[in-house]
Design a protein around this motif. Structure first.
Motif, PDB file in Angstrom:
ATOM      1  N   ASP A  41       0.892   4.623 -13.310  1.00  0.00           N
ATOM      2  CA  ASP A  41       0.020   5.222 -14.321  1.00  0.00           C
ATOM      3  C   ASP A  41      -1.285   4.424 -14.419  1.00  0.00           C
ATOM      4  O   ASP A  41      -1.477   3.422 -13.720  1.00  0.00           O
ATOM      5  N   ARG A  42      -2.184   4.847 -15.283  1.00  0.00           N
ATOM      6  CA  ARG A  42      -3.500   4.204 -15.354  1.00  0.00           C
ATOM      7  C   ARG A  42      -3.423   2.773 -15.880  1.00  0.00           C
ATOM      8  O   ARG A  42      -4.324   1.966 -15.631  1.00  0.00           O
ATOM      9  N   ALA A  43      -2.335   2.445 -16.558  1.00  0.00           N
ATOM     10  CA  ALA A  43      -2.165   1.076 -17.047  1.00  0.00           C
ATOM     11  C   ALA A  43      -1.607   0.150 -15.964  1.00  0.00           C
ATOM     12  O   ALA A  43      -1.473  -1.048 -16.178  1.00  0.00           O
ATOM     13  N   GLY A  44      -1.276   0.731 -14.802  1.00  0.00           N
ATOM     14  CA  GLY A  44      -0.732  -0.068 -13.713  1.00  0.00           C
ATOM     15  C   GLY A  44       0.767  -0.216 -13.730  1.00  0.00           C
ATOM     16  O   GLY A  44       1.334  -0.957 -12.922  1.00  0.00           O
ATOM     17  N   THR A  45       1.447   0.498 -14.619  1.00  0.00           N
ATOM     18  CA  THR A  45       2.907   0.455 -14.676  1.00  0.00           C
ATOM     19  C   THR A  45       3.490   1.224 -13.494  1.00  0.00           C
ATOM     20  O   THR A  45       2.968   2.274 -13.110  1.00  0.00           O
ATOM     21  N   VAL A  46       4.571   0.707 -12.934  1.00  0.00           N
ATOM     22  CA  VAL A  46       5.179   1.294 -11.741  1.00  0.00           C
ATOM     23  C   VAL A  46       6.625   1.684 -12.021  1.00  0.00           C
ATOM     24  O   VAL A  46       7.357   0.950 -12.692  1.00  0.00           O
ATOM     25  N   ILE A  47       7.020   2.839 -11.493  1.00  0.00           N
ATOM     26  CA  ILE A  47       8.439   3.209 -11.461  1.00  0.00           C
ATOM     27  C   ILE A  47       8.772   3.666 -10.048  1.00  0.00           C
ATOM     28  O   ILE A  47       7.917   4.174  -9.322  1.00  0.00           O
ATOM     29  N   GLY A  48      10.006   3.464  -9.627  1.00  0.00           N
ATOM     30  CA  GLY A  48      10.452   3.959  -8.335  1.00  0.00           C
ATOM     31  C   GLY A  48      10.159   3.021  -7.182  1.00  0.00           C
ATOM     32  O   GLY A  48       9.634   1.915  -7.351  1.00  0.00           O
ATOM     33  N   SER A  49      10.477   3.489  -5.987  1.00  0.00           N
ATOM     34  CA  SER A  49      10.290   2.707  -4.770  1.00  0.00           C
ATOM     35  C   SER A  49      10.271   3.648  -3.574  1.00  0.00           C
ATOM     36  O   SER A  49      10.977   4.660  -3.563  1.00  0.00           O
ATOM     37  N   VAL A  50       9.465   3.307  -2.570  1.00  0.00           N
ATOM     38  CA  VAL A  50       9.430   4.111  -1.351  1.00  0.00           C
ATOM     39  C   VAL A  50       9.987   3.369  -0.143  1.00  0.00           C
ATOM     40  O   VAL A  50      10.293   3.989   0.880  1.00  0.00           O
ATOM     41  N   SER A  51      10.114   2.035  -0.244  1.00  0.00           N
ATOM     42  CA  SER A  51      10.524   1.292   0.945  1.00  0.00           C
ATOM     43  C   SER A  51      11.429   0.111   0.652  1.00  0.00           C
ATOM     44  O   SER A  51      11.765  -0.641   1.563  1.00  0.00           O
ATOM     45  N   GLY A  52      11.811  -0.101  -0.588  1.00  0.00           N
ATOM     46  CA  GLY A  52      12.613  -1.263  -0.897  1.00  0.00           C
ATOM     47  C   GLY A  52      11.830  -2.552  -0.885  1.00  0.00           C
ATOM     48  O   GLY A  52      12.401  -3.640  -0.915  1.00  0.00           O
ATOM     49  N   GLY A  53      10.477  -2.463  -0.826  1.00  0.00           N
ATOM     50  CA  GLY A  53       9.657  -3.656  -0.941  1.00  0.00           C
ATOM     51  C   GLY A  53       8.687  -3.892   0.183  1.00  0.00           C
ATOM     52  O   GLY A  53       7.673  -4.580   0.003  1.00  0.00           O
ATOM     53  N   CYS A  54       8.924  -3.320   1.383  1.00  0.00           N
ATOM     54  CA  CYS A  54       8.097  -3.630   2.550  1.00  0.00           C
ATOM     55  C   CYS A  54       6.632  -3.241   2.365  1.00  0.00           C
ATOM     56  O   CYS A  54       5.734  -4.005   2.702  1.00  0.00           O
ATOM     57  N   VAL A  55       6.381  -2.054   1.853  1.00  0.00           N
ATOM     58  CA  VAL A  55       5.003  -1.560   1.772  1.00  0.00           C
ATOM     59  C   VAL A  55       4.617  -1.194   0.348  1.00  0.00           C
ATOM     60  O   VAL A  55       3.616  -0.512   0.134  1.00  0.00           O
ATOM     61  N   GLU A  56       5.399  -1.638  -0.626  1.00  0.00           N
ATOM     62  CA  GLU A  56       5.152  -1.216  -2.007  1.00  0.00           C
ATOM     63  C   GLU A  56       3.739  -1.576  -2.476  1.00  0.00           C
ATOM     64  O   GLU A  56       3.091  -0.812  -3.185  1.00  0.00           O
TER      65      GLU A  56
END
Length: 393
Positions: A41-56
Motif C-alpha cells: 500500500d502507499r504506506a509501504g506495508t506489505v502482505i503476501g509473497s511471490v518467491s519466499g524471499g529471493c526477489v521480494e
C-alpha cells in the motif's frame, strides 16, 4: 490476487490504494507457483509473497513504482551466472511477475473487490488479466463467475471476452491457475496475446469406490485431469496408501456411509468399480440423489441389468436411474486397467465439456465446444465449454 484473501479485502474495504504483484508463470525450480501474490500500500506495508524471499525486494520496488505511475508491468526474474549479485532466483528458476495498481474509484478496483467478496463467500470466481499483448491493454481485467457470467472487459474484442470467459470457466472446473495464449480476436490460435487466468476454486473431487487394480489406473488418470482423488473401500487389506500412492486420500469405510458424510458438489465425479451388489446398491441409492456431476458404475451388461432391477426395488425413480452411466466408459475396445481408465476418463471429459465421444475425423462440428448445448446428465448444470490450452493440459 485471490491468494491474498482476506488481508487484501480488508485493505480495499479500508479504501487503501494498493499495487498487487502476481506470479504469472514459473520455469525450472521456483518456490511459488502461478497465482502467488504480494501487495504493497502507499504506506509501504506489505502482505503476501511471490518467491519466499529471493526477489521480494525487487518486486516491492516494482509495486512502489506502479503506485506512482498507475501503470501495470510484467517483469522476469531469473538467476544470472554472469552476475551472482543480480536480482534473481538462487534456486535457478525463472519467475514472471505482473504488477497491477488497484486504485479507488477505478474499474479494476471494483472487479477485484467483487472477486474477493465472491471468494470470501466460498463461491468459485476467476480473474482474467492481459499479461502480454497491446501495451495499452496490459492489466485489463475480466471477472468470471462459475455460471459463465462476466463483469468488465479486456477491451480488445468482444469475441475475446467470450473466449476468455470460457477459458476461465474451464479453469474453475479444474481448480487451476495458469496462462492461456490466444489471438486478439478470441480465436484459440496463439497470436501474441497471453492471459493469466486466476481461478479461485479448489480442484474438483473424484471419488473412486473399490480398491481394485482398475482403481489404481483411474487414480492416475484422475490426477492427470486435475482432480483431488479419493479411494474408498470397506476392505482394509486392499485399501492402503501403499497400493494407491498417487491418491490424495485413501479411506477405509463402507462406501455409502462415507459418501453420506463427505463433501460433494456439482463438479464431483463418482466412479464405482466394485461391481458387487452389496456395495453398489446402497452406494448408488445415495449417489444418484446427490447433485454431483457424474455417477458411473463398472460391470458387464448382465451386471448392469441386475443392478438396475435392484435399484428399482429400493425405490429409485426413472429420472434418478437415467443419471447413472453404466457400464462406465466410452467404447474404446480397451482391456487393461490403463486402457479402461482411459475409457472412463474420456467419458468424464466428454460429459464435462459437452463432447459426443465420436471421432473428429469426418465431422464438421467445432473441436472446442464454446457453448452450453449439453447439460450434465447427473446434475442439470450446464457443461463447461472449451478445453483449456495451458491450464488443462
Amino acid at each position: 490476487m485471490l491468494d491474498l484473501l482476506p488481508e487484501l479485502k480488508d485493505w480495499l474495504d479500508d479504501g487503501r490504494d494498493v499495487a498487487v504483484a502476481t506470479v504469472v508463470s514459473v520455469g525450472g525450480s521456483a518456490p511459488r507457483g502461478p497465482g502467488a501474490a504480494l501487495a504493497v500500500d502507499r504506506a509501504g506495508t506489505v502482505i503476501g509473497s511471490v518467491s519466499g524471499g529471493c526477489v521480494e525486494g525487487a518486486v516491492y520496488d516494482l509495486c512502489a513504482q506502479a503506485l506512482e505511475t498507475g501503470q501495470s508491468a510484467v517483469e522476469r526474474f531469473g538467476y544470472s551466472d554472469e552476475d551472482a549479485f543480480a536480482v534473481g532466483l538462487t534456486c535457478g528458476g525463472v519467475l514472471d511477475v505482473m504488477v497491477t495498481p488497484v486504485f479507488a474509484n477505478t474499474p479494476v478496483r471494483a472487479l477485484v473487490s467483487s472477486a474477493l467478496d465472491t471468494a470470501e463467500r466460498g463461491e468459485p470466481v476467476a480473474l482474467v488479466r492481459v499479461v502480454e499483448g497491446p501495451p495499452e491493454h496490459l492489466g485489463a481485467t475480466l471477472l468470471v463467475h462459475s455460471d459463465g457470467s462476466a463483469e468488465g472487459s479486456l477491451g480488445i474484442h468482444e469475441d475475446l471476452d467470450r473466449t476468455a470467459a470460457a477459458q476461465a470457466r474451464a479453469a474453475l472446473d479444474a481448480g487451476r491457475t495458469g496462462t492461456v495464449e490466444l489471438s486478439p480476436d478470441g480465436s484459440h490460435c496463439p497470436d501474441g496475446l497471453t492471459l493469466l487466468v486466476e481461478a479461485g476454486a479448489p480442484p474438483p473431487r473424484m471419488i473412486v469406490f473399490g480398491a481394485v487394480d482398475f482403481a489404481a489406473a483411474l487414480v492416475r488418470a484422475g490426477k492427470f485431469l486435475g482432480y483431488h482423488v479419493t479411494v474408498c473401500d470397506a476392505r482394509p487389506v486392499f485399501t492402503t496408501q501403499a497400493r494407491f500412492p498417487e491418491a490424495d486420500e485413501v479411506v477405509v469405510d463402507w462406501p455409502h456411509r462415507y459418501l453420506r458424510g463427505t463433501r460433494t458438489d456439482g463438479r464431483t465425479v463418482l466412479c464405482l468399480l466394485t461391481h458387487d451388489a452389496k456395495f453398489d446398491v446402497p452406494l448408488l441409492e445415495v449417489a444418484l440423489r446427490l447433485p454431483v456431476a457424474f455417477v458411473g458404475a463398472m460391470g458387464s451388461r448382465r451386471t448392469h441389468t441386475d443392478r438396475d432391477r435392484r435399484l428399482r426395488e429400493v425405490g429409485l425413480s426413472e429420472t434418478e436411474l437415467t443419471r447413472l452411466r453404466s457400464p462406465i466408459g466410452l467404447d474404446l475396445g480397451g482391456r487393461t486397467p490403463e486402457e479402461t481408465a482411459l475409457s472412463i476418463a474420456a467419458e468424464i471429459v466428454a460429459a464435462r465439456r459437452g463432447g459426443t465421444g465420436r471421432p473428429l475425423t469426418g465431422t464438421a462440428t467445432p473441436i472446442h465446444h464454446s457453448g452450453t448445448a449439453h447439460a450434465h446428465r447427473s446434475s442439470g448444470r450446464p457443461q463447461l465449454p472449451a478445453e483449456v490450452a495451458d491450464i488443462a493440459s
